[in-house]
Design an enzyme around this catalytic site. Structure first.
Site, PDB file in Angstrom:
ATOM      1  N   HIS A 188      -7.637   9.613   4.135  1.00  0.00           N
ATOM      2  CA  HIS A 188      -7.324   8.282   4.660  1.00  0.00           C
ATOM      3  C   HIS A 188      -7.166   8.299   6.176  1.00  0.00           C
ATOM      4  O   HIS A 188      -7.265   7.249   6.826  1.00  0.00           O
ATOM      5  CB  HIS A 188      -6.053   7.743   4.008  1.00  0.00           C
ATOM      6  N   TYR A 232      -1.682   0.077  13.778  1.00  0.00           N
ATOM      7  CA  TYR A 232      -2.325   1.247  14.362  1.00  0.00           C
ATOM      8  C   TYR A 232      -1.908   1.487  15.806  1.00  0.00           C
ATOM      9  O   TYR A 232      -2.165   2.555  16.359  1.00  0.00           O
ATOM     10  CB  TYR A 232      -3.857   1.100  14.280  1.00  0.00           C
ATOM     11  N   ARG A 266     -12.441   2.782   3.303  1.00  0.00           N
ATOM     12  CA  ARG A 266     -11.539   3.563   2.463  1.00  0.00           C
ATOM     13  C   ARG A 266     -12.351   4.525   1.601  1.00  0.00           C
ATOM     14  O   ARG A 266     -13.493   4.247   1.239  1.00  0.00           O
ATOM     15  CB  ARG A 266     -10.707   2.643   1.571  1.00  0.00           C
ATOM     16  N   HIS A 305      -8.545  -5.727   6.102  1.00  0.00           N
ATOM     17  CA  HIS A 305      -7.116  -6.020   6.044  1.00  0.00           C
ATOM     18  C   HIS A 305      -6.908  -7.475   5.647  1.00  0.00           C
ATOM     19  O   HIS A 305      -7.739  -8.342   5.961  1.00  0.00           O
ATOM     20  CB  HIS A 305      -6.464  -5.769   7.403  1.00  0.00           C
ATOM     21  N   ARG A 330      -9.782   6.727   8.419  1.00  0.00           N
ATOM     22  CA  ARG A 330      -9.635   5.279   8.638  1.00  0.00           C
ATOM     23  C   ARG A 330      -8.715   5.014   9.829  1.00  0.00           C
ATOM     24  O   ARG A 330      -9.015   4.173  10.680  1.00  0.00           O
ATOM     25  CB  ARG A 330      -9.094   4.639   7.359  1.00  0.00           C
ATOM     26  N   LYS A 377      -9.743  -3.652  -1.942  1.00  0.00           N
ATOM     27  CA  LYS A 377      -8.321  -3.979  -1.969  1.00  0.00           C
ATOM     28  C   LYS A 377      -8.133  -5.487  -1.834  1.00  0.00           C
ATOM     29  O   LYS A 377      -8.846  -6.138  -1.076  1.00  0.00           O
ATOM     30  CB  LYS A 377      -7.604  -3.252  -0.828  1.00  0.00           C
TER      31      LYS A 377
END
Length: 307
Positions: free
Chosen positions: A240, A283, A141, A274, A243, A166
């Site tokens: 972003h 994705y 990120r 994640h 990514r 995150k």
């Protein structure tokens, strides 16, 4: 009310919630209450504040404001019985799926070349070219890249330490030898030109401080526009989207190599940081080619099971 807000944010963050948007929005709500002379939250004051701005940008910010106020009001209701908690559905949030822009290798090369040619300062040019290259090569990120410190690069093992990103998790991100070489080239130039850094950050501004997202975003937009990358795309390319591109390219590579994608998804999920593999499966819908390969693989499996 300001103290109550500070206590609320501190409590939620101690429980593992980032609350970045609430921390940005709610001080404005407290100021709104003060301006109206309101001593507590009511549905009327919450709705009036959420609706400020009318149409355009306000139309999308309004539901987010209401969500932030609702959480704050639930907290206040435990200490002030006069608090009114705005009900769900008062300002419905219609989230629109934004199809990501998938960068081609040529797009990335054009951006790197644009940064090197158009940015006058050698240090700043190298900073943005290396930053963009790292995002494209690693899929981390943008906030994680800006947060990198010099000690977070393991030159021996070729690994980055992503600290408390995150969900408050840290992880190790291995890089290819070419990426490590690019980081090393930047390190030499940075140490030569920024002899007195003001921060331990890996990427530095001209003043030797850590990069600021707002400035990075603005500079990136200028590079994108000047390079003409994504000029015909339905939505402008974003930072972003590097990514998204990394994840899609990785999955495509596995499909083309006839690998067991389902077995490898957890490793990609861990690499990307994640919380669970289901977030990585998203994705699959980001690129038509990827979705087609997944469907074809599933059809083949079903055919084999029936035969």
């Amino acid at each position: 009310m300001e103290q109550a807000l500070a206590d609320y944010l501190q409590l939620r963050r101690s429980l593992g919630h980032e609350l970045a948007e609430a921390g940005w929005l709610l001080p404005g709500f407290v100021a709104h209450l003060d301006a109206r002379g309101s001593r507590t939250v009511t549905i009327e004051t919450a709705l009036a504040w959420a609706q400020q701005g009318g149409t355009g940008r306000g139309a999308s910010v309004g539901p987010r404001r209401m969500t932030a106020v609702r959480g704050f009001a639930r907290y206040l209701a435990g200490i002030d019985p006069d608090t009114e908690v705005p009900p769900l559905g008062l300002m419905p949030h219609q989230q629109r799926w934004r199809r990501p822009f998938i960068y081609s290798p040529a797009d990335v090369d054009m951006l790197l070349d644009q940064a090197r040619r158009s940015i006058v300062s050698p240090l700043r040019a190298a900073t943005y070219a290396t930053l963009i290259g790292l995002l494209a090569a690693s899929g981390i990120r943008i906030g994680e890249a800006i947060k990198l410190d010099r000690g977070d690069v393991d030159w021996v093992e070729g690994v980055l330490l992503i600290r408390e990103s995150k969900f408050g998790k840290s992880r190790l991100v291995p890089l290819a030898a070419s990426s490590m070489a690019a980081l090393q080239d930047y390190t030499r130039l940075r140490d030569e030109l920024a002899t007195r850094p003001e921060a331990p950050s890996f990427f530095v501004s001209l003043s030797g401080t850590r990069l600021v997202y707002a400035v990075v975003s603005q500079t990136f937009r200028q590079l994108i526009n000047n390079a003409g990358v994504g000029a015909d795309a339905p939505c402008p390319p974003r930072l972003h989207d590097f990514r998204h591109t990394f994840a899609v390219r990785t999955l495509l590579g596995w499909y083309h190599a006839d690998d067991d994608v389902a077995a490898k998804i957890p490793s990609l999920s861990t690499y990307l940081g994640h919380r669970e593999p289901s977030s990585t499966y998203w994705y699959m819908s980001a690129a038509p080619e990827l979705l087609a390969l997944a469907a074809a693989r599933q059809d083949t499996a079903w055919s084999a099971a029936r035969s």
